[in-house]
Design a protein around this motif. Structure first.
Motif: not given
Lengths: 399, 291
Positions: B128-149
């Motif tokens: 499952r991915i999110y798009r910010v303009g042309q940039v794609v972020v997967s739910e897992t990547s987003l979760g990893t970054i947020v949880t890490g922070i």
């Protein structure tokens, strides 16, 4: 009197030496009741699914043969050493098996770089080596030096050519990218694709990206982005199971959807577990009938080994491959008869012509050729199953 | 530009994991000057425990809590039963003890769970991915970054804004003086080992869905996390975070624009360069000893 005493001592020594000679086995690793075989496999590390499947398959099949009374009155003892997919450990393992454990032969071994690291030692020590599971192209041009090597495993160069040919001719591939492991295994696959692209240039085939990973890399996110950037319509994968699964998941994550093709080394159904939905619609080459594709003998052999070692049910293709590696060798031992020696076995192996085992089919060896098979066919992964797509494709024998 | 942004996002996700590993390493080093070479193996053990609990149908949060608790417990037990009795050992001797722990834990994980590659069930989707303009972020990547922070912030608050954190800092500066002032130094050391273990476990749990679960999955991230800690400054928690993120981003951008083959080499080359200019690391402090 003194002369007589000396004579008696001399005769005793000669008799003792003679007895010792009679007591020694006729051949290293062979006794009247047992044949000792060995291998070095990645039982741990990123390639452990290969090692556990192939090593487990060979072990289970030999146990099955032992349960039937062995061959010509001898049962098998199989020694597996873990090399963690590291060439230096593979070299140490094989030397130990040959020089200390005194095995009759080495069955298989996994990893092109690992096999390559052992090749000179195996050739120089004239040790029997049955189907090292590594790109067979490394034996090309070694006809005079490979008397004790017998191989029923394809070369990745030939496979790369076949994948490209099928991609261009049947899947309309034009812009091709390769994701490969940066060692001899991946590089040979890449070389095959390059040769294939060269051969089909006239049909518009072009290699637009070659993206590698190192065996220590934990993740492949940047590689997925690079592949997407390349705009390739077809991606061919030469990786270990972990990175193979990771790359198809990563490219799905970044919204890249090329036609996916892969080497047969990633054929095991465990890929469906690791990669999930992303391992659908993948085109793969294979060199033997797959378990579950309607071949009764293959299915029966797989059922036999999974009864002996239920854990193999999770790695059916690799386990089946393990059986296919050892089968022709067992046939050679049968043909060599009870007075088994290395030389008799070699002569017996050379009589194998278009022979079908339970897993491997159409094996032929001659005095001049140690390349037991030279054909493949194409399958496609669909909803957790593989479907046969093409007939056999035959490529020239090289050694 | 989109390409660069995409590489930055990939680097941030990887960097947040490096930062978590680096924090655990730095936390221990600050308090005891011991480099914990078993950090990766403690993390792996915690992740496997979480995996087993998930297999027993426990909710994800409870299973992860169990895994983190197991990793923390290993750290605490190691302190009480190995490091504490060996308190007279030299620093080098203690570091060798952590190497021993790494070997013991690595072997134990292989014996108990095997060497197979496993899929770690994770509540966030990898596809499952999110798009910010042309940039794609997967739910897992987003979760990893947020949880890490979030975890890094919590740790920072704990160390800088609570009495326990104050005690940790006091013990790190001078254990004898802290003890004389009534701070239970032993318990603070044990707490530090436990916290570091739990941080490692968190990194393992976040990493496992990305790279699959096997006994060797922390090998590369531990090396990189360790390198990030050195780059940021071995006694600086913000430095560990900065080092982790910088390393992750540098690797990703270098791989994307220059070479995949020298990605890891480049990471260590950058560290050497940083240390040549600032031997104490990016945010580390220079210690002067009076004699």
């Amino acid at each position: 009197m003194r002369t007589l005493t000396r004579l008696i001592i001399a005769m005793t020594v000669v008799a003792a030496l003679g007895t010792a000679a009679v007591g020694q086995p006729a051949e290293r690793g062979v006794t009247p009741t047992e044949i000792v075989l060995g291998t070095s496999m990645p039982m741990s590390g990123p390639a452990s699914p290969w090692g556990m499947g192939v090593g487990g398959g060979i072990d289970a099949w030999l146990r099955h043969i032992n349960a039937q009374g062995g061959i010509n009155g001898r049962t098998f003892r199989f020694l597996i050493r873990d090399d963690a997919y590291l060439p230096p450990r593979a070299v140490a393992n094989v030397r130990e098996l040959v020089e200390r454990d005194g095995v009759f032969g080495i069955v298989s071994q996994i990893g092109t770089a690992n096999c390559y690291a052992n090749r000179d030692f195996m050739v120089e020590s004239k040790t029997l080596w049955i189907t090292p599971a590594c790109g067979a192209d490394m034996w090309a041009g070694m006809r005079e030096r490979n008397r004790y090597v017998f191989i029923t495993y394809p070369g990745y160069v030939d496979e790369g050519i076949f994948l490209t040919k099928y991609g261009v001719e049947s899947l309309k591939a034009k812009k091709i990218a390769v994701f490969y492991q940066n060692d001899l295994y991946g590089q040979q696959g890449l070389l095959g694709v390059k040769r294939g692209v060269h051969a089909f240039q006239a049909k518009g085939a072009k290699l637009v990206a070659q993206v590698s990973y190192e065996v220590i890399d934990a993740e492949v996110t940047a590689q997925a982005l690079k592949l997407k950037e390349s705009g390739a319509d077809t991606l061919i994968i030469y990786a270990d199971p972990r990175r193979g699964a990771l790359i198809v998941r990563e490219i799905a994550k970044v919204g890249y959807q090329p036609t996916l093709m892969s080497t047969f080394t990633l054929m095991d159904p465990m890929m469906f577990m690791l990669a999930g939905e992303a391992w659908n619609n993948i085109y793969l080459a294979t060199y033997m009938p797959m378990p579950g594709m309607g071949d009764a003998r293959t299915d029966a052999a797989l059922a036999t080994i999974t009864r002996i070692n239920p854990a193999l049910a999770r790695l059916p293709f690799n386990a089946a491959a393990g059986v296919s590696f050892v089968e022709p060798f067992l046939e050679g031992i049968r043909r060599a008869g009870p007075a088994l020696t290395k030389e008799r076995l070699v002569e017996a192996m050379e009589t194998i012509k278009n022979w079908d085992g339970e897993m491997i089919r159409g094996v032929s060896f001659t005095k001049d050729s140690r390349q037991g098979i030279n054909r493949m066919f194409m399958v496609k992964s669909e909803r957790g199953q593989y479907t046969k797509l093409s007939d056999w494709y035959t490529y020239p024998k090289k050694f | 530009m989109t390409q660069l942004a995409q590489y930055l996002v990939g680097g941030l996700a990887t960097g947040s994991l490096y930062a978590l590993v680096a924090l655990g390493v730095v936390l221990l080093y600050r308090s005891s000057r011991v480099l914990n070479f078993a950090h990766g193996d403690i993390a792996t053990l915690g992740t496997f425990v979480a995996f087993t609990l998930l297999g027993r149908k426990l909710p994800f949060s409870l299973a992860v809590a169990g895994g983190l608790a197991a990793a923390a417990l290993v750290g605490v037990l190691f302190f009480f039963f190995v490091l504490r009795p060996a308190k007279e050992a030299s620093l080098l001797g203690k570091i060798v003890l952590t190497l021993g722990l790494a070997l013991v834990l690595g072997g134990a994980v292989q014996v108990v769970w095997g060497t197979e590659t496993l899929v770690f069930p994770f509540p966030l989707s990898d596809t499952r991915i999110y798009r910010v303009g042309q940039v794609v972020v997967s739910e897992t990547s987003l979760g990893t970054i947020v949880t890490g922070i979030v975890l890094m912030t919590l740790l920072y608050v704990l160390v800088q804004g609570t009495k326990v954190g104050l005690a940790m800092r006091a013990v790190a500066q001078n254990a004898d003086a802290a003890q004389a002032l009534g701070i239970p130094a032993r318990r603070i050391y044990a707490l530090t080992w436990g916290l570091a273990g739990a941080l490692g476990g968190a990194a393992g749990v976040l990493l496992a869905p990305v790279v699959f679960l096997d006994p060797f999955m922390m090998l590369d991230p531990f090396l990189k996390g360790f390198a990030a800690a050195v780059m940021g400054g071995m006694d600086s928690l913000p430095g560990a975070v900065l080092g982790g993120f910088l390393l992750g981003i540098a690797e990703s951008v270098f791989a994307g624009y220059i070479s995949f083959k020298f990605k890891t080499t480049m990471a260590f080359a950058v560290i050497i360069l940083v240390l040549l200019v600032r031997p104490e690391g990016l945010l580390g402090r220079v210690y002067h000893r009076r004699v």
